[in-house]
Motif scaffolding. Structure first.
Motif, PDB file in Angstrom:
ATOM      1  N   GLU A 219      -8.964  -4.025   0.044  1.00 42.51           N
ATOM      2  CA  GLU A 219      -8.796  -3.299   1.299  1.00 42.51           C
ATOM      3  C   GLU A 219     -10.095  -2.566   1.641  1.00 42.51           C
ATOM      4  OE1 GLU A 219      -6.108  -3.427   3.222  1.00 42.51           O
ATOM      5  OE2 GLU A 219      -4.962  -4.627   1.810  1.00 42.51           O
TER       6      GLU A 219
ATOM      7  N   ASP B 155       1.789   5.390   0.311  1.00 41.46           N
ATOM      8  CA  ASP B 155       1.482   6.386   1.344  1.00 41.46           C
ATOM      9  C   ASP B 155       0.125   7.041   1.091  1.00 41.46           C
ATOM     10  OD1 ASP B 155       3.810   5.937   2.738  1.00 41.46           O
ATOM     11  OD2 ASP B 155       4.887   7.606   1.818  1.00 41.46           O
TER      12      ASP B 155
ATOM     13  N   MET C  21       0.845  -1.168   0.000  1.00 37.20           N
ATOM     14  CA  MET C  21       0.000   0.000   0.000  1.00 37.20           C
ATOM     15  C   MET C  21       0.898   1.242   0.000  1.00 37.20           C
ATOM     16  SD  MET C  21      -3.062   0.963   2.752  1.00 37.20           S
ATOM     17  CE  MET C  21      -3.564  -0.703   2.952  1.00 37.20           C
TER      18      MET C  21
ATOM     19  N   ARG D 241      -2.657   4.592   1.899  1.00 37.48           N
ATOM     20  CA  ARG D 241      -2.777   4.464   3.354  1.00 37.48           C
ATOM     21  C   ARG D 241      -3.493   5.681   3.942  1.00 37.48           C
ATOM     22  NH1 ARG D 241       2.142   3.735   4.099  1.00 37.48           N
ATOM     23  NH2 ARG D 241       2.102   1.495   3.874  1.00 37.48           N
ATOM     24  N   LYS D 242      -3.146   6.860   3.448  1.00 33.39           N
ATOM     25  CA  LYS D 242      -3.762   8.091   3.931  1.00 33.39           C
ATOM     26  C   LYS D 242      -5.255   8.114   3.583  1.00 33.39           C
ATOM     27  CE  LYS D 242      -2.887  12.997   4.135  1.00 33.39           C
ATOM     28  NZ  LYS D 242      -1.938  14.043   3.775  1.00 33.39           N
TER      29      LYS D 242
ATOM     30  N   TYR E  41      -7.180   5.537   2.983  1.00 31.38           N
ATOM     31  CA  TYR E  41      -7.828   4.495   3.773  1.00 31.38           C
ATOM     32  C   TYR E  41      -8.170   5.027   5.166  1.00 31.38           C
ATOM     33  CZ  TYR E  41      -8.587  -0.041   6.019  1.00 31.38           C
ATOM     34  OH  TYR E  41      -9.138  -1.091   6.715  1.00 31.38           O
ATOM     35  N   ARG E  42      -7.222   5.695   5.792  1.00 31.69           N
ATOM     36  CA  ARG E  42      -7.443   6.233   7.141  1.00 31.69           C
ATOM     37  C   ARG E  42      -8.514   7.329   7.137  1.00 31.69           C
ATOM     38  NH1 ARG E  42      -6.885   2.906  10.528  1.00 31.69           N
ATOM     39  NH2 ARG E  42      -7.210   4.584  11.994  1.00 31.69           N
TER      40      ARG E  42
END
Length: 63
Positions: free
Chosen positions: A50, A3, A1, A6-7, A9-10
């Motif tokens: 995801e 950056d 994943m 990931r950002k 997703y959060r």
């Protein structure tokens, strides 16, 4: 994943916890990226399972 993935997703996860799906404007403002880049990253998250979109409930599901 990556950056960015990931950002995103959060951001999606945290906003969804309060029953608010983030808009494209929210994502652009919080990441500083353009719409094309965000769409590509979200598609990667979906293709890697995801994230999944539940059409009936109109909400994101998480791995």
């Amino acid at each position: 994943m990556t950056d960015l993935e990931r950002k995103l997703y959060r951001i999606i996860y945290n906003m969804s916890r309060f029953r608010k799906n983030p808009t494209m404007e929210d994502l652009k403002r919080k990441t500083g990226k353009n719409e094309e880049t965000i769409r590509k990253a979200v598609k990667n998250l979906v293709s890697h399972k995801e994230l999944t979109w539940d059409k009936d409930k109109k909400e994101w599901s998480f791995k």
